[in-house]
Design a protein around this motif. Sequence first.
Motif, short mmCIF file in Angstrom:
data_model
loop_
_atom_site.label_atom_id
_atom_site.label_comp_id
_atom_site.label_asym_id
_atom_site.label_seq_id
_atom_site.Cartn_x
_atom_site.Cartn_y
_atom_site.Cartn_z
N ILE A 20 -5.15 6.07 -0.70
CA ILE A 20 -6.59 5.97 -0.86
C ILE A 20 -6.93 5.18 -2.13
CG2 ILE A 20 -8.71 7.29 -1.32
CD1 ILE A 20 -7.52 9.50 0.47
N ALA A 21 -6.20 5.48 -3.22
CA ALA A 21 -6.45 4.79 -4.49
C ALA A 21 -6.17 3.29 -4.36
CB ALA A 21 -5.60 5.40 -5.59
N THR A 22 -5.09 2.94 -3.67
CA THR A 22 -4.75 1.52 -3.48
C THR A 22 -5.81 0.82 -2.64
OG1 THR A 22 -2.38 1.97 -3.65
CG2 THR A 22 -3.02 -0.09 -2.60
N ARG A 23 -6.22 1.45 -1.58
CA ARG A 23 -7.25 0.87 -0.71
C ARG A 23 -8.53 0.62 -1.50
NH1 ARG A 23 -8.78 0.39 4.67
NH2 ARG A 23 -6.70 0.99 5.32
N ARG A 24 -8.92 1.60 -2.27
CA ARG A 24 -10.17 1.46 -3.04
C ARG A 24 -10.03 0.43 -4.15
NH1 ARG A 24 -13.21 7.33 -3.36
NH2 ARG A 24 -13.79 7.34 -1.15
N ALA A 25 -8.85 0.34 -4.76
CA ALA A 25 -8.63 -0.67 -5.80
C ALA A 25 -8.76 -2.08 -5.22
CB ALA A 25 -7.24 -0.48 -6.43
N ALA A 51 -6.19 -6.43 -8.20
CA ALA A 51 -5.93 -5.04 -7.80
C ALA A 51 -4.53 -4.57 -8.17
CB ALA A 51 -6.14 -4.88 -6.29
N ASN A 52 -3.74 -5.49 -8.75
CA ASN A 52 -2.36 -5.18 -9.17
C ASN A 52 -1.48 -4.80 -7.98
OD1 ASN A 52 -0.39 -5.04 -11.19
ND2 ASN A 52 -0.70 -2.83 -11.47
N VAL A 53 -1.65 -5.53 -6.88
CA VAL A 53 -0.79 -5.35 -5.71
C VAL A 53 -0.32 -6.73 -5.25
CG1 VAL A 53 -2.00 -3.25 -4.98
CG2 VAL A 53 -2.68 -5.47 -4.03
N SER A 54 0.68 -6.75 -4.41
CA SER A 54 1.15 -8.02 -3.85
C SER A 54 0.28 -8.39 -2.65
CB SER A 54 2.60 -7.89 -3.41
OG SER A 54 2.70 -7.01 -2.29
N PRO A 55 0.23 -9.68 -2.31
CA PRO A 55 -0.49 -10.07 -1.09
C PRO A 55 0.03 -9.34 0.15
CG PRO A 55 -0.04 -12.00 -2.43
CD PRO A 55 0.69 -10.86 -3.07
N ARG A 56 1.32 -9.08 0.18
CA ARG A 56 1.88 -8.34 1.32
C ARG A 56 1.28 -6.94 1.41
NH1 ARG A 56 8.35 -7.27 2.51
NH2 ARG A 56 8.06 -6.04 4.41
N THR A 57 1.14 -6.28 0.25
CA THR A 57 0.50 -4.96 0.24
C THR A 57 -0.95 -5.06 0.66
OG1 THR A 57 1.98 -4.14 -1.50
CG2 THR A 57 -0.13 -3.00 -1.22
N PHE A 58 -1.63 -6.11 0.19
CA PHE A 58 -3.02 -6.32 0.61
C PHE A 58 -3.12 -6.30 2.13
CE2 PHE A 58 -6.42 -8.91 2.22
CZ PHE A 58 -7.51 -8.61 1.43
N PHE A 59 -2.26 -7.05 2.79
CA PHE A 59 -2.34 -7.17 4.25
C PHE A 59 -1.87 -5.91 4.97
CE2 PHE A 59 -2.30 -11.82 3.26
CZ PHE A 59 -3.53 -12.12 3.83
N TYR A 61 -3.18 -3.20 4.19
CA TYR A 61 -4.42 -2.42 4.19
C TYR A 61 -5.58 -3.14 4.88
CZ TYR A 61 -2.39 0.92 0.90
OH TYR A 61 -1.60 1.89 0.32
N PHE A 62 -5.65 -4.46 4.74
CA PHE A 62 -6.75 -5.22 5.30
C PHE A 62 -6.24 -6.51 5.93
CE2 PHE A 62 -8.55 -2.79 1.76
CZ PHE A 62 -9.61 -2.14 2.39
N PRO A 63 -6.80 -6.92 7.07
CA PRO A 63 -6.34 -8.15 7.72
C PRO A 63 -6.89 -9.42 7.08
CG PRO A 63 -8.06 -7.11 9.03
CD PRO A 63 -7.75 -6.16 7.92
N SER A 64 -7.93 -9.32 6.25
CA SER A 64 -8.54 -10.49 5.65
C SER A 64 -9.36 -10.07 4.43
CB SER A 64 -9.46 -11.19 6.66
OG SER A 64 -10.56 -10.33 6.98
N LYS A 65 -9.75 -11.05 3.63
CA LYS A 65 -10.61 -10.73 2.48
C LYS A 65 -11.97 -10.22 2.96
CE LYS A 65 -13.02 -15.12 1.67
NZ LYS A 65 -13.37 -16.16 0.69
N GLU A 66 -12.41 -10.76 4.10
CA GLU A 66 -13.70 -10.32 4.64
C GLU A 66 -13.71 -8.83 4.94
OE1 GLU A 66 -13.36 -14.67 5.25
OE2 GLU A 66 -12.06 -12.98 5.70
N SER A 67 -12.62 -8.34 5.52
CA SER A 67 -12.55 -6.92 5.87
C SER A 67 -12.52 -6.04 4.62
CB SER A 67 -11.33 -6.64 6.75
OG SER A 67 -10.13 -6.95 6.07
N ALA A 68 -11.90 -6.53 3.55
CA ALA A 68 -11.89 -5.76 2.30
C ALA A 68 -13.28 -5.70 1.69
CB ALA A 68 -10.90 -6.38 1.32
N ILE A 69 -14.03 -6.77 1.82
CA ILE A 69 -15.38 -6.82 1.26
C ILE A 69 -16.35 -6.02 2.11
CG2 ILE A 69 -17.34 -8.37 0.84
CD1 ILE A 69 -15.24 -10.48 -0.03
N ILE A 70 -16.24 -6.16 3.42
CA ILE A 70 -17.15 -5.45 4.32
C ILE A 70 -16.90 -3.95 4.27
CG2 ILE A 70 -17.68 -5.06 6.78
CD1 ILE A 70 -17.17 -8.07 7.18
N GLY A 71 -15.64 -3.55 4.14
CA GLY A 71 -15.31 -2.14 4.06
C GLY A 71 -14.98 -1.52 5.39
#
Length: 231
Positions: A20-25, A51-59, A61-71
């Motif tokens: 949860i903390a990583t997703r929110r970060a 967010a202090n994560v790798s791009p691989r970790t980003f993906f 949690y989220f498929p795109s930057k848009e999905s991270a912004i939209i929530g």
Amino acid sequence: MTAEIGTAEAELGLRERKRIATRRAIQLAALELASERGFDHVTVDEISHAANVSPRTFFNYFPSKESAIIGELPELPDEASIERFIEAGPAESILDGMGRLLIAAIETGDLDGDLDGGHAGENAASAKELHALRRALLKGNPEPFAQRMASMHKFEDALSAVVQRRLAHDEPALAGDEETLHQRARLVTYVAFAGMRHAWSCWADHGGVEPLADRLRSSFAQLQSLGGQLD
């Protein structure tokens, strides 16, 4: 054996809090960068670095930057929950059933994000900050706002299809009148969405202190009470 079970549960709880903390970060980094630079001038690599994560970790949690912004947006719960809703029959009011179905969707997804009591203050603060940033960003950027609305409409259509199955189960004669079935299901879905929007609004206004599922229960209880007054 009891000690081993307790340790395993504690480890699961710790992993869930970290998730949860990583997703929110990630979301917070995406929203802050987009607010500072503009929606079109932020990359996944930049969000990951902030967010202090790798791009691989980003993906993960989220498929795109848009999905991270939209929530996070709601999705239908598992098929077992859907089948329970459909087969409950007239003994359960359809509004009660819709409330339980939406709560199941929240509790099995990432919308609630409730942490244990020791992290309640931190959880509330981060939820409030995310909500405020997202609201401001979407207000000034038509593209992500349109994407969020499109996702909500998709969920609305999926929920309406489930309601149609419930109505046809309760009243088999409706199955032969597609237009009436469709319109009645839409009406029920719109009422349920009103309850869900009320829950989200109250939850955000109070800083996300309580679990969203609890606020949803309260909003649907108020809907039931209003329905009784209108009889």
